[in-house]
Design a protein around this motif. Structure first.
Motif, PDB file in Angstrom:
ATOM      1  N   ASN A 109       0.836  -1.199   0.000  1.00  0.00           N
ATOM      2  CA  ASN A 109       0.000   0.000   0.000  1.00  0.00           C
ATOM      3  C   ASN A 109       0.870   1.247   0.000  1.00  0.00           C
ATOM      4  O   ASN A 109       1.165   1.822   1.056  1.00  0.00           O
ATOM      5  N   GLN A 110       1.286   1.661  -1.182  1.00  0.00           N
ATOM      6  CA  GLN A 110       2.191   2.804  -1.328  1.00  0.00           C
ATOM      7  C   GLN A 110       1.603   4.091  -0.755  1.00  0.00           C
ATOM      8  O   GLN A 110       2.322   4.924  -0.217  1.00  0.00           O
ATOM      9  N   ASP A 111       0.277   4.256  -0.865  1.00  0.00           N
ATOM     10  CA  ASP A 111      -0.371   5.488  -0.394  1.00  0.00           C
ATOM     11  C   ASP A 111      -0.583   5.503   1.118  1.00  0.00           C
ATOM     12  O   ASP A 111      -0.921   6.553   1.676  1.00  0.00           O
ATOM     13  N   ARG A 112      -0.406   4.350   1.751  1.00  0.00           N
ATOM     14  CA  ARG A 112      -0.636   4.216   3.206  1.00  0.00           C
ATOM     15  C   ARG A 112      -1.982   4.807   3.596  1.00  0.00           C
ATOM     16  O   ARG A 112      -2.089   5.565   4.576  1.00  0.00           O
ATOM     17  N   ASP A 113      -3.004   4.463   2.832  1.00  0.00           N
ATOM     18  CA  ASP A 113      -4.326   5.034   3.048  1.00  0.00           C
ATOM     19  C   ASP A 113      -5.379   3.990   3.435  1.00  0.00           C
ATOM     20  O   ASP A 113      -6.570   4.241   3.325  1.00  0.00           O
ATOM     21  N   VAL A 114      -4.930   2.842   3.905  1.00  0.00           N
ATOM     22  CA  VAL A 114      -5.861   1.807   4.354  1.00  0.00           C
ATOM     23  C   VAL A 114      -5.855   1.811   5.886  1.00  0.00           C
ATOM     24  O   VAL A 114      -4.806   1.677   6.503  1.00  0.00           O
ATOM     25  N   GLN A 115      -7.037   1.991   6.467  1.00  0.00           N
ATOM     26  CA  GLN A 115      -7.174   2.005   7.926  1.00  0.00           C
ATOM     27  C   GLN A 115      -7.376   0.571   8.416  1.00  0.00           C
ATOM     28  O   GLN A 115      -8.139  -0.180   7.817  1.00  0.00           O
ATOM     29  N   VAL A 116      -6.717   0.215   9.520  1.00  0.00           N
ATOM     30  CA  VAL A 116      -6.785  -1.147  10.042  1.00  0.00           C
ATOM     31  C   VAL A 116      -7.552  -1.161  11.357  1.00  0.00           C
ATOM     32  O   VAL A 116      -7.295  -0.339  12.245  1.00  0.00           O
ATOM     33  N   TYR A 117      -8.479  -2.097  11.473  1.00  0.00           N
ATOM     34  CA  TYR A 117      -9.262  -2.284  12.688  1.00  0.00           C
ATOM     35  C   TYR A 117      -9.153  -3.742  13.117  1.00  0.00           C
ATOM     36  O   TYR A 117      -9.185  -4.646  12.282  1.00  0.00           O
ATOM     37  N   PHE A 118      -9.037  -3.952  14.424  1.00  0.00           N
ATOM     38  CA  PHE A 118      -9.037  -5.295  15.005  1.00  0.00           C
ATOM     39  C   PHE A 118     -10.251  -5.436  15.902  1.00  0.00           C
ATOM     40  O   PHE A 118     -10.578  -4.508  16.656  1.00  0.00           O
ATOM     41  N   ASP A 119     -10.896  -6.588  15.853  1.00  0.00           N
ATOM     42  CA  ASP A 119     -11.955  -6.893  16.800  1.00  0.00           C
ATOM     43  C   ASP A 119     -11.295  -7.012  18.179  1.00  0.00           C
ATOM     44  O   ASP A 119     -10.319  -7.751  18.344  1.00  0.00           O
ATOM     45  N   LYS A 120     -11.796  -6.257  19.158  1.00  0.00           N
ATOM     46  CA  LYS A 120     -11.212  -6.263  20.500  1.00  0.00           C
ATOM     47  C   LYS A 120     -11.103  -7.675  21.073  1.00  0.00           C
ATOM     48  O   LYS A 120     -10.185  -7.960  21.833  1.00  0.00           O
ATOM     49  N   ALA A 121     -12.027  -8.538  20.715  1.00  0.00           N
ATOM     50  CA  ALA A 121     -12.078  -9.882  21.284  1.00  0.00           C
ATOM     51  C   ALA A 121     -10.813 -10.695  21.006  1.00  0.00           C
ATOM     52  O   ALA A 121     -10.481 -11.593  21.772  1.00  0.00           O
ATOM     53  N   ILE A 122     -10.084 -10.389  19.931  1.00  0.00           N
ATOM     54  CA  ILE A 122      -8.893 -11.190  19.611  1.00  0.00           C
ATOM     55  C   ILE A 122      -7.593 -10.558  20.111  1.00  0.00           C
ATOM     56  O   ILE A 122      -6.548 -11.182  20.073  1.00  0.00           O
ATOM     57  N   LEU A 123      -7.656  -9.331  20.598  1.00  0.00           N
ATOM     58  CA  LEU A 123      -6.432  -8.656  21.026  1.00  0.00           C
ATOM     59  C   LEU A 123      -5.817  -9.270  22.285  1.00  0.00           C
ATOM     60  O   LEU A 123      -4.640  -9.073  22.558  1.00  0.00           O
ATOM     61  N   SER A 124      -6.599 -10.041  23.033  1.00  0.00           N
ATOM     62  CA  SER A 124      -6.069 -10.686  24.232  1.00  0.00           C
ATOM     63  C   SER A 124      -5.423 -12.038  23.915  1.00  0.00           C
ATOM     64  O   SER A 124      -4.806 -12.652  24.785  1.00  0.00           O
ATOM     65  N   GLU A 125      -5.537 -12.501  22.677  1.00  0.00           N
ATOM     66  CA  GLU A 125      -4.917 -13.765  22.268  1.00  0.00           C
ATOM     67  C   GLU A 125      -3.404 -13.587  22.157  1.00  0.00           C
ATOM     68  O   GLU A 125      -2.918 -12.508  21.811  1.00  0.00           O
ATOM     69  N   ALA A 126      -2.648 -14.654  22.440  1.00  0.00           N
ATOM     70  CA  ALA A 126      -1.183 -14.580  22.397  1.00  0.00           C
ATOM     71  C   ALA A 126      -0.657 -14.427  20.976  1.00  0.00           C
ATOM     72  O   ALA A 126       0.295 -13.685  20.737  1.00  0.00           O
ATOM     73  N   ARG A 127      -1.275 -15.155  20.039  1.00  0.00           N
ATOM     74  CA  ARG A 127      -0.814 -15.118  18.642  1.00  0.00           C
ATOM     75  C   ARG A 127      -2.003 -15.059  17.696  1.00  0.00           C
ATOM     76  O   ARG A 127      -3.102 -15.462  18.034  1.00  0.00           O
ATOM     77  N   MET A 128      -1.729 -14.578  16.482  1.00  0.00           N
ATOM     78  CA  MET A 128      -2.724 -14.522  15.418  1.00  0.00           C
ATOM     79  C   MET A 128      -2.168 -15.226  14.189  1.00  0.00           C
ATOM     80  O   MET A 128      -0.952 -15.305  14.009  1.00  0.00           O
ATOM     81  N   SER A 129      -3.067 -15.702  13.346  1.00  0.00           N
ATOM     82  CA  SER A 129      -2.643 -16.354  12.103  1.00  0.00           C
ATOM     83  C   SER A 129      -3.196 -15.590  10.905  1.00  0.00           C
ATOM     84  O   SER A 129      -4.291 -15.037  10.953  1.00  0.00           O
ATOM     85  N   PHE A 130      -2.402 -15.580   9.836  1.00  0.00           N
ATOM     86  CA  PHE A 130      -2.755 -14.890   8.593  1.00  0.00           C
ATOM     87  C   PHE A 130      -2.166 -15.657   7.411  1.00  0.00           C
ATOM     88  O   PHE A 130      -1.246 -16.442   7.574  1.00  0.00           O
ATOM     89  N   HIS A 131      -2.639 -15.339   6.207  1.00  0.00           N
ATOM     90  CA  HIS A 131      -1.911 -15.725   5.006  1.00  0.00           C
ATOM     91  C   HIS A 131      -0.796 -14.686   4.845  1.00  0.00           C
ATOM     92  O   HIS A 131      -1.067 -13.486   4.957  1.00  0.00           O
ATOM     93  N   PRO A 132       0.431 -15.097   4.561  1.00  0.00           N
ATOM     94  CA  PRO A 132       1.504 -14.120   4.327  1.00  0.00           C
ATOM     95  C   PRO A 132       1.542 -13.683   2.856  1.00  0.00           C
ATOM     96  O   PRO A 132       2.549 -13.842   2.173  1.00  0.00           O
TER      97      PRO A 132
END
Length: 155
Positions: A109-132
Motif C-alpha cells: 500500500n504505497q499510499d498508506r491510506d488503508v485504515q486497520v481495525y481489530f476486533d477487541k475480542a482477539i487482542l487478548s490472544e497470544a498469537r494470530m494467524s494470517f496468510h503471508p
C-alpha cells in the motif's frame, strides 16, 4: 521479490519471530484451518472494505468464526455505508487477490491510506494467524508483533 519473501524479509528486519505452515492453496479460512489444527493462535479472517463513495478503505481483522456486523462497523468508522471492496480495489491498494487478504498486504500500500481495525475480542490472544500474501502458507505471529507491524506500515 515475491510476496512471501517480502513478508518474511520485512518481519526478519523488524526482529519479529513467526511460524510458517505450508499447505495446499486455500481460499477460505475454514479450508486453511484444517492444516493448522493444534497450533496455538487465533484463526483470523481479514476483510477489505470500503465506504459508499470508495474514498476510504479498511482492513478489518477478526476471529474467523465471527460474523461481521456491518452496522456496528459503520458506526465505528463513521462511514455512510460500508461494503466489501472490489477485487480491483484490493489489487490496486494492497496488491492482493481475493482469498489472500491479510495485514501483510499493507506492504504493497504505497499510499498508506488503508485504515486497520481489530476486533477487541482477539487482542487478548497470544498469537494470530494470517496468510503471508500467499494462500499456500499460514503464518503465526505474536499479537504484540502484529500490532507493531501494522503501526510500522501506517495502519
Amino acid at each position: 521479490m515475491d510476496q512471501l519473501t517480502l513478508v518474511t524479509t520485512t518481519l526478519d528486519q523488524m526482529g519479529i519471530q513467526y511460524q510458517i505452515v505450508s499447505h495446499p492453496a486455500v481460499t477460505t479460512t475454514e479450508a486453511a484451518d484444517a492444516y493448522i489444527e493444534g497450533i496455538e493462535g487465533v484463526r483470523t479472517k481479514t476483510m477489505f472494505l470500503t465506504n459508499k463513495k470508495k474514498t476510504a478503505f479498511y482492513l478489518l481483522v477478526m476471529d474467523d468464526a465471527k460474523r461481521l456486523d456491518f452496522h456496528e462497523f459503520k458506526d465505528l468508522t463513521g462511514a455512510k455505508r460500508v461494503k466489501m471492496a472490489s477485487s480491483e480495489a484490493l489489487k490496486e491498494k494492497l496488491g492482493l487477490e481475493p482469498g489472500v487478504v491479510s495485514i501483510f498486504g499493507l506492504l504493497n500500500n504505497q499510499d498508506r491510506d488503508v485504515q486497520v481495525y481489530f476486533d477487541k475480542a482477539i487482542l487478548s490472544e497470544a498469537r494470530m494467524s494470517f496468510h503471508p500474501n500467499v494462500n499456500t502458507r499460514t503464518i503465526f505471529v505474536a499479537t504484540d508483533d502484529v500490532l507493531a507491524f501494522v503501526k510500522s506500515q501506517g495502519g
